[in-house]
Write a protein that holds these residues in place. Sequence first.
Motif, mmCIF file in Angstrom:
data_model
loop_
_atom_site.group_PDB
_atom_site.id
_atom_site.type_symbol
_atom_site.label_atom_id
_atom_site.label_comp_id
_atom_site.label_asym_id
_atom_site.label_seq_id
_atom_site.Cartn_x
_atom_site.Cartn_y
_atom_site.Cartn_z
ATOM 1 N N ALA A 141 0.820 -1.212 0.000
ATOM 2 C CA ALA A 141 0.000 0.000 0.000
ATOM 3 C C ALA A 141 0.852 1.260 0.000
ATOM 4 O O ALA A 141 0.375 2.332 -0.367
ATOM 5 N N ALA A 142 2.112 1.134 0.426
ATOM 6 C CA ALA A 142 3.006 2.288 0.474
ATOM 7 C C ALA A 142 4.438 1.815 0.279
ATOM 8 O O ALA A 142 4.798 0.706 0.683
ATOM 9 N N VAL A 143 5.224 2.669 -0.350
ATOM 10 C CA VAL A 143 6.644 2.398 -0.555
ATOM 11 C C VAL A 143 7.407 3.656 -0.158
ATOM 12 O O VAL A 143 7.082 4.752 -0.634
ATOM 13 N N ALA A 144 8.402 3.512 0.694
ATOM 14 C CA ALA A 144 9.223 4.638 1.128
ATOM 15 C C ALA A 144 10.661 4.423 0.692
ATOM 16 O O ALA A 144 11.127 3.283 0.568
ATOM 17 N N GLY A 145 11.367 5.544 0.461
ATOM 18 C CA GLY A 145 12.760 5.473 0.058
ATOM 19 C C GLY A 145 13.630 6.389 0.894
ATOM 20 O O GLY A 145 13.124 7.243 1.637
ATOM 21 N N PRO A 146 14.940 6.258 0.780
ATOM 22 C CA PRO A 146 15.855 7.052 1.603
ATOM 23 C C PRO A 146 15.924 8.510 1.181
ATOM 24 O O PRO A 146 15.793 8.844 0.001
ATOM 25 N N VAL A 147 16.132 9.368 2.169
ATOM 26 C CA VAL A 147 16.372 10.800 1.964
ATOM 27 C C VAL A 147 17.783 11.084 2.462
ATOM 28 O O VAL A 147 18.061 10.974 3.654
ATOM 29 N N LEU A 148 18.676 11.423 1.545
ATOM 30 C CA LEU A 148 20.087 11.602 1.863
ATOM 31 C C LEU A 148 20.419 13.088 1.964
ATOM 32 O O LEU A 148 19.939 13.891 1.158
ATOM 33 N N PRO A 149 21.238 13.477 2.916
ATOM 34 C CA PRO A 149 21.544 14.903 3.080
ATOM 35 C C PRO A 149 22.599 15.394 2.107
ATOM 36 O O PRO A 149 23.560 14.692 1.791
ATOM 37 N N HIS A 150 22.405 16.611 1.620
ATOM 38 C CA HIS A 150 23.440 17.341 0.876
ATOM 39 C C HIS A 150 23.615 18.680 1.574
ATOM 40 O O HIS A 150 22.745 19.545 1.509
ATOM 41 N N TYR A 151 24.737 18.838 2.252
ATOM 42 C CA TYR A 151 24.956 20.033 3.053
ATOM 43 C C TYR A 151 25.403 21.189 2.162
ATOM 44 O O TYR A 151 26.376 21.071 1.412
ATOM 45 N N LEU A 152 24.688 22.294 2.269
ATOM 46 C CA LEU A 152 25.077 23.484 1.516
ATOM 47 C C LEU A 152 26.227 24.225 2.187
ATOM 48 O O LEU A 152 26.824 25.121 1.584
ATOM 49 N N ARG A 153 26.516 23.847 3.417
ATOM 50 C CA ARG A 153 27.691 24.347 4.111
ATOM 51 C C ARG A 153 28.148 23.266 5.079
ATOM 52 O O ARG A 153 27.336 22.498 5.582
ATOM 53 N N GLN A 154 29.455 23.168 5.307
ATOM 54 C CA GLN A 154 29.963 22.148 6.209
ATOM 55 C C GLN A 154 29.283 22.242 7.566
ATOM 56 O O GLN A 154 29.270 23.295 8.202
ATOM 57 N N PRO A 155 28.696 21.138 8.043
ATOM 58 C CA PRO A 155 27.966 21.195 9.313
ATOM 59 C C PRO A 155 28.906 21.360 10.506
ATOM 60 O O PRO A 155 30.124 21.162 10.413
ATOM 61 N N VAL A 232 17.723 13.426 -2.563
ATOM 62 C CA VAL A 232 18.729 14.159 -1.813
ATOM 63 C C VAL A 232 18.088 15.417 -1.246
ATOM 64 O O VAL A 232 17.468 16.197 -1.977
ATOM 65 N N GLU A 233 18.205 15.601 0.052
ATOM 66 C CA GLU A 233 17.677 16.784 0.726
ATOM 67 C C GLU A 233 18.756 17.853 0.811
ATOM 68 O O GLU A 233 19.855 17.601 1.303
ATOM 69 N N ARG A 234 18.441 19.027 0.328
ATOM 70 C CA ARG A 234 19.374 20.152 0.412
ATOM 71 C C ARG A 234 19.268 20.769 1.805
ATOM 72 O O ARG A 234 18.256 21.378 2.141
ATOM 73 N N VAL A 235 20.298 20.593 2.594
ATOM 74 C CA VAL A 235 20.293 21.049 3.982
ATOM 75 C C VAL A 235 20.920 22.439 4.042
ATOM 76 O O VAL A 235 22.122 22.595 3.846
ATOM 77 N N PRO A 236 20.131 23.486 4.314
ATOM 78 C CA PRO A 236 20.672 24.844 4.331
ATOM 79 C C PRO A 236 21.554 25.064 5.558
ATOM 80 O O PRO A 236 21.488 24.312 6.539
#
Length: 351
Positions: A141-155, A232-236
Motif C-alpha cells: 500500500a506504500a513504498v518509502a525510500g531514503p532521503v540523503l543529506p546534501h549540506y550546503l555548508r559544512q555542518p 537528496v535533501e538540500r540542507v541549508p
Amino acid sequence: MSQPTRGSGSPGRAPLTLTVAVTTYRRPRDLEELLPSLVDHLREVGDHFRVPVCGGIVVVDNDPERSAQDVVTAVAARHLGTTGVGLRYEAEPEPGIAAARNRALVSAEDSRVLVFIDDDERPEPGWLVRLLETWESSRAAAVAGPVLPHYLRQPHPWVLAGDFYVTRRLRTGADISVAGAGNLLLDLAAVRRRGVRFDDAVGLAGGEDSLFTTRLTRAGAPMVWCAEARVVERVPPERTTLPWVLRRTWSDGNVESRTALRLAPGAGGRLVQRLHGVTRGSVRVTAGLLRAVLGAALLSRRHQARGTRTLLRGAGMVAGALGLTHQHYARPASSPGPRVRIGRVREKGTP
C-alpha cells in the motif's frame, strides 16, 4: 521488467494514473529547480513501462500569499506543451503540513498512485521508476525510500560525529511500519479503503507523516522500503548548526511519544502510553548523559555527540508523553516564516 499492474492484476497496457505531489512554503527557487526534474521523471516512467501516464504534478502551496503560483505557471508554460505532463497549482492557506498533504490527497482523487516529495529535495536518476517497480512487485500500500543529506555548508562537527542526518539502511522490499512523507508512494485505493488521512491536530507540531503511516500499517496495509529510490535533501546552513540539530532531535523524540498517544485506545490506553513514554524517555536521558560524560572524559567527540543526541531524544519523549510539543509549523500572520512554540496538545479523546 514486466508491465506495471497497478497492484490489481490489470492488463499491462492500461494507463497508469499517477500524481506527484510537492508541498511547499515560500521556497520558489527550490521549486524552479525541482519541477523540471519531476517532469523528466514522469516522462521516464512512460518510456520505461511503455504505458500511458495520466495525471502529472500538483504543487500544494501552504503560503496564504501564494508565493509559488507564478513559479508553477512559468514552469507549466515551458514544459506542458512539449512533454504532455500536467502541472497543477493548489493553494492551501490553512497553516500546517498536514493540511497541505491532505489537499494533495484530494487533488489526486482521480489517480491510483500518489507520490510525495518535498520542495527542498532532489530525486536521483531512476527514482520514480524504482518506486513504481517496488510497488508493483510487492503489491504494498506504500513504498518509502531514503532521503540523503546534501549540506550546503559544512555542518558543525557534532552534527557529523553524532550521525544526526544518517538515514536507515534497509534492503529493498523490507517491511516497515513507519516512514516520513518526503519520499513516499501511496496506493490510493488501499489508503481509501482504510480511511486514513493526515491528522490536522498535529499539523503545526509535525509528525503527521509518522502518524499517518503508522495508522496505515496498523490498519493492515503493508508498507515496504525501496533502497534504490533515493532523493537528496538540500540542507541549508541554518539547519547544520548545533542548536537547530539539537532542537530537532528533541522534536523527534517528542513526535514518537505523541504518535503513540494518539494511537492509544481510550483513556486507559493513553495512560499506559504516557507512563511508557516517560519511562523509556527517562532511560534514554540517563543513558545519554552517561555516554556524554564518558565522551568528555575520553575526549571522544562521537561519544559526546551521540550521548547528547540520546539524551535530548529521551527528553523529547518525556515531554511528548506529558503533552508538551514543539509547534514547529506555527507562524504569526506577519512573520516571513514558521516559528517554534512550546505548548500543550490535546490527545485524541481527551478534554
